[in-house]
Design a protein around this motif. Structure first.
Motif, PDB file in Angstrom:
ATOM      1  N   ASP A  63      36.214  41.029  36.918  1.00 25.56           N
ATOM      2  CA  ASP A  63      36.192  41.682  38.309  1.00 25.56           C
ATOM      3  C   ASP A  63      36.460  43.411  38.192  1.00 25.56           C
ATOM      4  O   ASP A  63      35.720  43.900  38.969  1.00 25.56           O
ATOM      5  CB  ASP A  63      37.224  40.930  39.245  1.00 25.56           C
ATOM      6  CG  ASP A  63      36.942  39.553  39.402  1.00 25.56           C
ATOM      7  OD1 ASP A  63      35.644  39.139  39.415  1.00 25.56           O
ATOM      8  OD2 ASP A  63      37.795  38.747  39.627  1.00 25.56           O
ATOM      9  N   LEU A  64      37.105  43.504  37.409  1.00 30.09           N
ATOM     10  CA  LEU A  64      37.483  44.918  37.306  1.00 30.09           C
ATOM     11  C   LEU A  64      36.147  45.698  36.691  1.00 30.09           C
ATOM     12  O   LEU A  64      35.728  46.825  37.212  1.00 30.09           O
ATOM     13  CB  LEU A  64      38.558  45.378  36.136  1.00 30.09           C
ATOM     14  CG  LEU A  64      39.909  45.318  36.604  1.00 30.09           C
ATOM     15  CD1 LEU A  64      41.062  45.525  35.402  1.00 30.09           C
ATOM     16  CD2 LEU A  64      39.985  46.533  37.566  1.00 30.09           C
ATOM     17  N   SER A 105      32.482  35.649  35.729  1.00 28.74           N
ATOM     18  CA  SER A 105      33.756  35.202  36.790  1.00 28.74           C
ATOM     19  C   SER A 105      33.579  33.817  37.177  1.00 28.74           C
ATOM     20  O   SER A 105      34.819  33.158  37.038  1.00 28.74           O
ATOM     21  CB  SER A 105      33.229  36.113  38.193  1.00 28.74           C
ATOM     22  OG  SER A 105      33.752  37.465  37.802  1.00 28.74           O
ATOM     23  N   ILE A 106      32.422  33.308  37.477  1.00 26.56           N
ATOM     24  CA  ILE A 106      32.319  31.900  37.717  1.00 26.56           C
ATOM     25  C   ILE A 106      32.611  30.953  36.533  1.00 26.56           C
ATOM     26  O   ILE A 106      33.219  29.923  36.634  1.00 26.56           O
ATOM     27  CB  ILE A 106      31.173  31.458  38.408  1.00 26.56           C
ATOM     28  CG1 ILE A 106      30.867  32.137  39.705  1.00 26.56           C
ATOM     29  CG2 ILE A 106      30.922  30.030  38.622  1.00 26.56           C
ATOM     30  CD1 ILE A 106      29.398  32.181  40.147  1.00 26.56           C
ATOM     31  N   LEU A 107      32.169  31.366  35.256  1.00 30.52           N
ATOM     32  CA  LEU A 107      32.540  30.598  33.866  1.00 30.52           C
ATOM     33  C   LEU A 107      34.039  30.788  33.767  1.00 30.52           C
ATOM     34  O   LEU A 107      34.252  29.512  33.242  1.00 30.52           O
ATOM     35  CB  LEU A 107      31.658  30.937  32.868  1.00 30.52           C
ATOM     36  CG  LEU A 107      30.064  30.713  33.199  1.00 30.52           C
ATOM     37  CD1 LEU A 107      29.422  31.288  31.993  1.00 30.52           C
ATOM     38  CD2 LEU A 107      29.716  29.248  33.414  1.00 30.52           C
ATOM     39  N   ASN A 108      34.627  31.670  34.103  1.00 30.95           N
ATOM     40  CA  ASN A 108      36.046  31.888  33.718  1.00 30.95           C
ATOM     41  C   ASN A 108      36.981  30.704  34.656  1.00 30.95           C
ATOM     42  O   ASN A 108      37.686  30.054  34.091  1.00 30.95           O
ATOM     43  CB  ASN A 108      36.637  33.378  33.902  1.00 30.95           C
ATOM     44  CG  ASN A 108      36.454  34.142  32.697  1.00 30.95           C
ATOM     45  OD1 ASN A 108      37.018  33.834  31.653  1.00 30.95           O
ATOM     46  ND2 ASN A 108      35.710  35.122  32.927  1.00 30.95           N
ATOM     47  N   LEU A 109      36.262  30.849  35.995  1.00 25.10           N
ATOM     48  CA  LEU A 109      37.038  29.756  36.712  1.00 25.10           C
ATOM     49  C   LEU A 109      36.585  28.381  36.383  1.00 25.10           C
ATOM     50  O   LEU A 109      37.815  27.273  36.370  1.00 25.10           O
ATOM     51  CB  LEU A 109      36.458  29.957  38.417  1.00 25.10           C
ATOM     52  CG  LEU A 109      36.878  31.156  39.047  1.00 25.10           C
ATOM     53  CD1 LEU A 109      36.152  31.242  40.229  1.00 25.10           C
ATOM     54  CD2 LEU A 109      38.210  31.506  39.302  1.00 25.10           C
ATOM     55  N   CYS A 110      35.682  27.968  35.584  1.00 25.47           N
ATOM     56  CA  CYS A 110      35.242  26.790  35.237  1.00 25.47           C
ATOM     57  C   CYS A 110      36.161  26.600  34.196  1.00 25.47           C
ATOM     58  O   CYS A 110      36.504  25.323  33.608  1.00 25.47           O
ATOM     59  CB  CYS A 110      33.691  26.614  34.905  1.00 25.47           C
ATOM     60  SG  CYS A 110      33.181  24.948  34.594  1.00 25.47           S
ATOM     61  N   ALA A 111      36.311  27.391  32.992  1.00 23.32           N
ATOM     62  CA  ALA A 111      37.245  27.401  32.052  1.00 23.32           C
ATOM     63  C   ALA A 111      38.881  27.080  32.438  1.00 23.32           C
ATOM     64  O   ALA A 111      39.520  26.326  31.780  1.00 23.32           O
ATOM     65  CB  ALA A 111      37.153  28.654  31.141  1.00 23.32           C
ATOM     66  N   ILE A 112      39.167  27.645  33.579  1.00 22.84           N
ATOM     67  CA  ILE A 112      40.421  27.239  33.858  1.00 22.84           C
ATOM     68  C   ILE A 112      40.826  25.810  34.504  1.00 22.84           C
ATOM     69  O   ILE A 112      41.704  25.294  34.151  1.00 22.84           O
ATOM     70  CB  ILE A 112      40.999  28.340  35.171  1.00 22.84           C
ATOM     71  CG1 ILE A 112      40.941  29.634  34.547  1.00 22.84           C
ATOM     72  CG2 ILE A 112      42.120  27.921  35.963  1.00 22.84           C
ATOM     73  CD1 ILE A 112      41.134  30.637  35.803  1.00 22.84           C
ATOM     74  N   SER A 113      39.447  25.364  35.140  1.00 26.03           N
ATOM     75  CA  SER A 113      39.601  24.264  35.501  1.00 26.03           C
ATOM     76  C   SER A 113      39.617  23.170  34.195  1.00 26.03           C
ATOM     77  O   SER A 113      40.438  22.010  34.377  1.00 26.03           O
ATOM     78  CB  SER A 113      38.529  23.698  36.381  1.00 26.03           C
ATOM     79  OG  SER A 113      37.214  23.836  35.722  1.00 26.03           O
TER      80      SER A 113
END
Length: 361
Positions: A63-64, A105-113
């Motif tokens: 995001d930065l 960004s979206i793949l990092n959210l998926c990696a967190i899940s």
């Protein structure tokens, strides 16, 4: 000509261009401030430096970079009325960075899940050593996949015939569908499915924990009259209500007459009320008729007298093994103060004649 350009720029800044500039600056400032605080907090606080928070730092970094490299050029284009006045190569780099950072960004959210699902599904394997290496590999795969999705733009896919240089956009429609599927339509359902499975796993764990605590907890106070003590079996079939089963503790003191006393068996079938059980000694000679042995109480007044059932004395085998009686410790007399033992004088050697010492001159 110069006056007309200045007038057009002044009109843009006074109209929708000013709103786009103010909104873009506020958006960029908020993104920079929030994600910078996340990175600084994880970097300075040792308790936050966990393998799980590495995904949060990766998301904040994406995001930065989006706020630093992509949003300023889009704000500039909006201030100019939507026209792209810079070079086409810079436009291709802007589109590639936009696709890569949004996908990251979206793949990092998926990696967190994925990380949360593994922590709930296989907690023992998740807590083993080498967890940080697994997180780093997953983050690296996330960024490599994002770069692979955005790479065709840099390889000249956006250079099509008849391209308008005043418009900065993705020209190939097939690539737009491909990037949309890889950036959103595949990770989003997978993320929802993993969070649903994580929620179900946590719910099953909570139900099992409550059942285990319920089995360990003591029974609630205030049981109704006639219940046996805690951890007691219900009364045997055929016994009247309120009777405790064999080898059961008595109910609360003050029960009505007819309940089993401590270590008492229920009355044998066919005997009148209040007879002595089969484990009771016969009446002692000399006692009036109807009295039980020395370990029984006489029947309550007003009830018919009944004799004890003749039983044979218990055999030695039925009594069980003999247990030694505990003996109380024998008291010891108090000890007085310690006295020193008298010691015999040491014999000295007999003293001989004193001999003068000769000093050498």
């Amino acid at each position: 000509m110069g006056n007309r350009s200045a007038a057009d720029a002044g009109g843009l800044l006074a109209g929708p261009g000013a709103a786009a500039l103010v909104g873009g600056v506020l958006l960029i400032g908020a993104v920079l401030a929030g994600n910078s605080l996340v990175c600084v907090s994880v970097a300075t606080e040792r308790a936050l430096q966990t393998p799980t928070n590495s995904f949060i730092v990766s998301l904040a970094a994406a995001d930065l970079l989006l706020a630093l490299l992509v949003l300023p050029l889009f704000v500039y284009s909006e201030v100019q009325g939507g026209a792209w006045l810079l070079s086409p190569r810079l436009c291709d780099a802007l589109m590639a960075m936009d696709v890569m950072l949004c996908t990251a960004s979206i793949l990092n959210l998926c990696a967190i899940s994925v990380d949360r699902f593994v922590a709930v599904a296989v907690p023992l394997r998740y807590n083993r050593q080498g967890g940080s290496r697994r997180q780093l590999l997953l983050i690296g795969a996330t960024w490599l996949l994002s770069a692979a999705v955005a790479a065709p733009v840099l390889c000249g896919l956006n250079d099509v015939r008849g391209r308008d240089p005043a418009v900065c956009r993705l020209e190939d429609r097939d690539y737009v569908v491909y990037s949309s599927v890889c950036s959103f339509f595949l990770p989003c359902p997978l993320m929802l499915l993993l969070y649903w499975a994580t929620f179900r796993g946590l719910r099953r764990w909570e139900v099992a924990r409550r059942a285990k605590l319920h089995r360990r907890a003591p029974p609630a106070p205030g049981l109704p009259e006639g219940h046996c003590g805690p951890d007691r079996a219900p009364p045997a079939p055929g016994l009247p209500e309120g009777h405790c089963g064999p080898d059961r503790a008595p109910p609360v003191p003050g029960l009505p007459e007819g309940h089993c006393g401590p270590d008492r068996a229920p009355p044998a079938p066919g005997l009148p009320e209040d007879p002595c059980g089969p484990d009771r000694a016969p009446p002692v000679p000399g006692l009036p008729e109807g009295h039980c042995g020395p370990d029984c109480e006489p029947p309550a007044p007003g009830l018919p007298r009944a004799t004890a059932a003749p039983t044979a004395p218990p055999s030695p085998a039925s009594r069980g093994p003999l247990r030694p009686r505990p003996r109380a410790p024998r008291p010891r007399p108090p000890r007085g103060p310690l006295r020193p033992r008298p010691r015999a004088p040491r014999p000295w050697p007999p003293a001989g004649p004193v001999r003068p010492r000769l000093c050498a001159l």
